[in-house]
Design a protein around this motif. Structure first.
Motif, PDB file in Angstrom:
ATOM      1  N   GLY A 103       0.387   0.959  -4.406  1.00  0.00           N
ATOM      2  CA  GLY A 103      -0.758   0.272  -3.816  1.00  0.00           C
ATOM      3  C   GLY A 103      -2.017   0.567  -4.608  1.00  0.00           C
ATOM      4  O   GLY A 103      -2.980   1.106  -4.074  1.00  0.00           O
ATOM      5  N   LEU A 104      -2.002   0.200  -5.891  1.00  0.00           N
ATOM      6  CA  LEU A 104      -3.124   0.566  -6.750  1.00  0.00           C
ATOM      7  C   LEU A 104      -4.136  -0.564  -6.895  1.00  0.00           C
ATOM      8  O   LEU A 104      -5.325  -0.376  -6.652  1.00  0.00           O
ATOM      9  N   ALA A 105      -3.686  -1.738  -7.316  1.00  0.00           N
ATOM     10  CA  ALA A 105      -4.632  -2.817  -7.594  1.00  0.00           C
ATOM     11  C   ALA A 105      -4.018  -4.157  -7.225  1.00  0.00           C
ATOM     12  O   ALA A 105      -2.819  -4.276  -6.960  1.00  0.00           O
ATOM     13  N   CYS A 106      -4.872  -5.181  -7.221  1.00  0.00           N
ATOM     14  CA  CYS A 106      -4.440  -6.542  -6.894  1.00  0.00           C
ATOM     15  C   CYS A 106      -5.455  -7.511  -7.486  1.00  0.00           C
ATOM     16  O   CYS A 106      -6.651  -7.218  -7.541  1.00  0.00           O
ATOM     17  N   GLY A 107      -4.968  -8.663  -7.936  1.00  0.00           N
ATOM     18  CA  GLY A 107      -5.844  -9.739  -8.380  1.00  0.00           C
ATOM     19  C   GLY A 107      -5.589 -10.995  -7.562  1.00  0.00           C
ATOM     20  O   GLY A 107      -4.440 -11.302  -7.239  1.00  0.00           O
TER      21      GLY A 107
ATOM     22  N   ILE B 263      -3.909  -6.919   1.597  1.00  0.00           N
ATOM     23  CA  ILE B 263      -3.060  -6.364   0.541  1.00  0.00           C
ATOM     24  C   ILE B 263      -3.283  -4.856   0.440  1.00  0.00           C
ATOM     25  O   ILE B 263      -4.418  -4.372   0.460  1.00  0.00           O
ATOM     26  N   ASP B 264      -2.208  -4.103   0.334  1.00  0.00           N
ATOM     27  CA  ASP B 264      -2.281  -2.647   0.180  1.00  0.00           C
ATOM     28  C   ASP B 264      -2.655  -2.318  -1.264  1.00  0.00           C
ATOM     29  O   ASP B 264      -1.797  -2.293  -2.155  1.00  0.00           O
ATOM     30  N   ALA B 265      -3.930  -2.101  -1.502  1.00  0.00           N
ATOM     31  CA  ALA B 265      -4.383  -1.787  -2.856  1.00  0.00           C
ATOM     32  C   ALA B 265      -5.730  -1.082  -2.779  1.00  0.00           C
ATOM     33  O   ALA B 265      -6.571  -1.414  -1.943  1.00  0.00           O
TER      34      ALA B 265
ATOM     35  N   GLY C 239      -9.186   4.482  -6.755  1.00  0.00           N
ATOM     36  CA  GLY C 239      -8.040   5.263  -6.288  1.00  0.00           C
ATOM     37  C   GLY C 239      -6.976   4.325  -5.756  1.00  0.00           C
ATOM     38  O   GLY C 239      -7.139   3.101  -5.749  1.00  0.00           O
ATOM     39  N   GLY C 240      -5.873   4.894  -5.305  1.00  0.00           N
ATOM     40  CA  GLY C 240      -4.762   4.083  -4.846  1.00  0.00           C
ATOM     41  C   GLY C 240      -4.237   4.494  -3.491  1.00  0.00           C
ATOM     42  O   GLY C 240      -4.652   5.517  -2.923  1.00  0.00           O
TER      43      GLY C 240
ATOM     44  N   GLU D 138      -4.143  10.186  -9.544  1.00  0.00           N
ATOM     45  CA  GLU D 138      -4.207   8.757  -9.854  1.00  0.00           C
ATOM     46  C   GLU D 138      -2.906   8.420 -10.554  1.00  0.00           C
ATOM     47  O   GLU D 138      -2.672   8.813 -11.698  1.00  0.00           O
ATOM     48  N   LEU D 139      -2.028   7.688  -9.842  1.00  0.00           N
ATOM     49  CA  LEU D 139      -0.627   7.565 -10.248  1.00  0.00           C
ATOM     50  C   LEU D 139      -0.274   6.133 -10.648  1.00  0.00           C
ATOM     51  O   LEU D 139      -1.117   5.403 -11.142  1.00  0.00           O
ATOM     52  N   GLY D 140       0.969   5.756 -10.449  1.00  0.00           N
ATOM     53  CA  GLY D 140       1.467   4.505 -10.985  1.00  0.00           C
ATOM     54  C   GLY D 140       1.093   3.287 -10.174  1.00  0.00           C
ATOM     55  O   GLY D 140       0.454   3.355  -9.127  1.00  0.00           O
TER      56      GLY D 140
END
Length: 495
Positions: free
Chosen positions: A417-421, A437-439, A457-458, A255-257
């Motif tokens: 590609g970890l998160a998005c709002g 979206i890539d997340a 996860g990402g 679980e990275l940046g």
């Protein structure tokens, strides 16, 4: 303060002084040294790994039925909950986070153990469809010894997310907390050891081994007895761990940046969006892998929205985490504060406009601490380094977009590609964007909400594999297929 540990670490079920270098743990709110610990060294990692392998193979643990392991996890959950205030105070002193946040993290850790216990009690193996005169089954067994390497930003919650499913899977755990913030992980180690003693189980099922990644982390990852690695942290270190795991042919979850986009459409509820954008990036002082650090606003409302956002950000209350009025605490360490400041200086060099913040706060309250003002920057192209690299601090970069295609192109133009709002009243647009979206996680009209029951996860450089959810236990087990012959006749033999 109460709860500070002695100069001892947990090695193979025994508390003893580390043989590695001395480490000062510093309160980032005022720069004072909380305590000094000695790190583990490579020999002590080896001792812990060998003791862990023996504990994992001990019939008292190896043959313990799932509902009995679940009872252990329930007991740990209760003990963590009882100690929530002490764990909260310890983590606030060590990390600078507000007491409200660290208490929530302690309770989240308790909930993780409790949920994992429930998932373990209801986990099922499968009888698979037979294709011959035999019964076929799929079963899951422990890996043995697993390594857990965690970061400094949310230690107690991150620890629980690895320890709970690993124990549920029947394993022993070598935990390496971050060198900057080992105190709450050691406190959690004492809690878990107490539960193991009460249950008359091997105490070497958990070791807590503080130290540097280059010494302790590397020794854990490369140890021949470690059969799985769970890592949360920076992408560069994650790549190195993935390489080491590949050489050993063992699984790893990483679980990275992140450099997560927050999107405000023209039809959004602006009050909700303003509050959500600020919470998404400035809570935890921006020290969150999912921080919404790239803000994309529809061009037709960009100037109005940004002006109001800047006005509100200026009013955020910066102070020590022990002050109940604090909204933005200090950064975890002075060196990290300097890294964040260097990125803001780089933004200025690249032609960015610092709309608010951009410096350490002034005044006696802040002089000795690792504080940095919540900062909003605009006027940069999406190719600028501060728009692309993870800063991990209270720094927001704002960018306008023209239409959905432009938005998706900019938002996905990232190695992460970890998160998005997404902030919008249009449910159809929200669905389209969430899928495009890539997340690994997308929040719609909310942000930074988590559930232990929902996998996390990402994608891309944000990681490999997931944590949380029912399948988390299976990730710490090996799957085995069994064939049980049902025919009385011998197998046909063509010889």
């Amino acid at each position: 303060m109460p709860g500070l540990p002695a100069d001892e670490i947990l090695i193979g079920g025994r508390w003893q002084r580390g043989a590695g270098q001395a480490m000062d743990t510093v309160n980032p709110a005022d720069g004072t040294v909380l305590t000094t610990l000695h790190a583990a060294d490579a020999d002590q990692v080896d001792t812990a790994a060998r003791a862990a392998a023996e504990a994992a193979a001990d019939p008292a643990w190896r043959d313990l039925l799932p509902h009995r392991r679940a009872a252990l996890l329930h007991r740990i959950a209760a003990l963590v909950e009882d100690a929530a205030d002490e764990l909260s105070a310890l983590q606030t002193a060590d990390t600078g986070k507000t007491l409200a946040e660290t208490r929530a993290l302690a309770l989240s850790a308790a909930a993780t153990f409790r949920y994992t216990a429930a998932a373990l009690e209801t986990a099922e193996d499968a009888i698979t469809p037979s294709r011959g005169e035999y019964l076929t089954l799929s079963v899951h067994e422990p890996i043995g010894v697993v390594g857990a390497v965690n970061p400094w930003n949310s230690p107690v919650a991150s620890d629980a997310q690895k320890i709970a499913p690993a124990l549920a899977g029947g394993n022993a755990v070598l935990l390496k907390p971050a060198a900057w913030t080992p105190l709450v992980s050691l406190a959690l180690g004492r809690i878990i050891q107490r539960a193991l003693i009460e249950a008359e189980l091997p105490t070497a099922l958990l070791s807590v081994l503080p130290g540097s990644g280059g010494v302790v982390g590397d020794a854990i990852v490369r140890h021949p007895l470690v059969g799985r690695i769970g890592f949360t942290g920076g992408t560069g270190t994650g790549r190195a761990i993935a390489h080491a795991a590949a050489e050993k042919l063992v699984p790893a979850s990483l679980e990275l940046g992140g450099k997560s986009p927050t999107i405000v459409r023209a039809d959004a509820d602006l009050e909700q969006a303003l509050a959500g954008v600020m919470f998404g990036v400035f809570s935890s002082s921006g020290q969150s892998c999912v921080a919404g650090s790239r803000l994309f606003v529809a061009r037709e409302i960009y100037d109005r929205f940004l002006a109001e956002l800047v006005e509100r950000v200026r009013k955020l209350r910066v102070g020590p985490g022990t002050d109940p009025d604090t909204q933005v605490g200090p950064l975890v360490h002075h060196r990290h504060r300097d890294s964040v400041a260097a990125y803001v200086d780089l933004a200025r060099e690249e032609g960015g406009r610092v709309r608010c913040g951009g410096a350490a706060p002034e005044g006696d309250t802040y002089t000795a601490g690792a504080y940095y003002l919540p900062t909003v920057i605009d006027g940069l192209p999406p190719t600028a380094r501060v728009c692309r690299e993870e800063i991990f601090g209270p720094v927001l970069v704002a960018l306008p977009y023209d239409d959905e295609e432009d938005l998706v192109r900019q938002a996905n133009d990232s190695v992460y590609g970890l998160a998005c709002g997404i902030w919008t009243r249009d449910h159809r647009a929200a669905w389209r964007l969430a899928r495009r979206i890539d997340a690994g996680t997308v929040w719609i009209n909310t942000y930074k909400q988590f559930s232990i029951s929902t996998p996390f996860g990402g994608m891309k450089d944000s990681g490999l594999g997931t944590e949380k959810g029912r399948d988390a236990i299976r990730a710490y087990q090996r799957q085995k297929s069994l064939y049980w012959g049902t025919s009385d006749a011998p197998l046909p033999w063509a010889g």
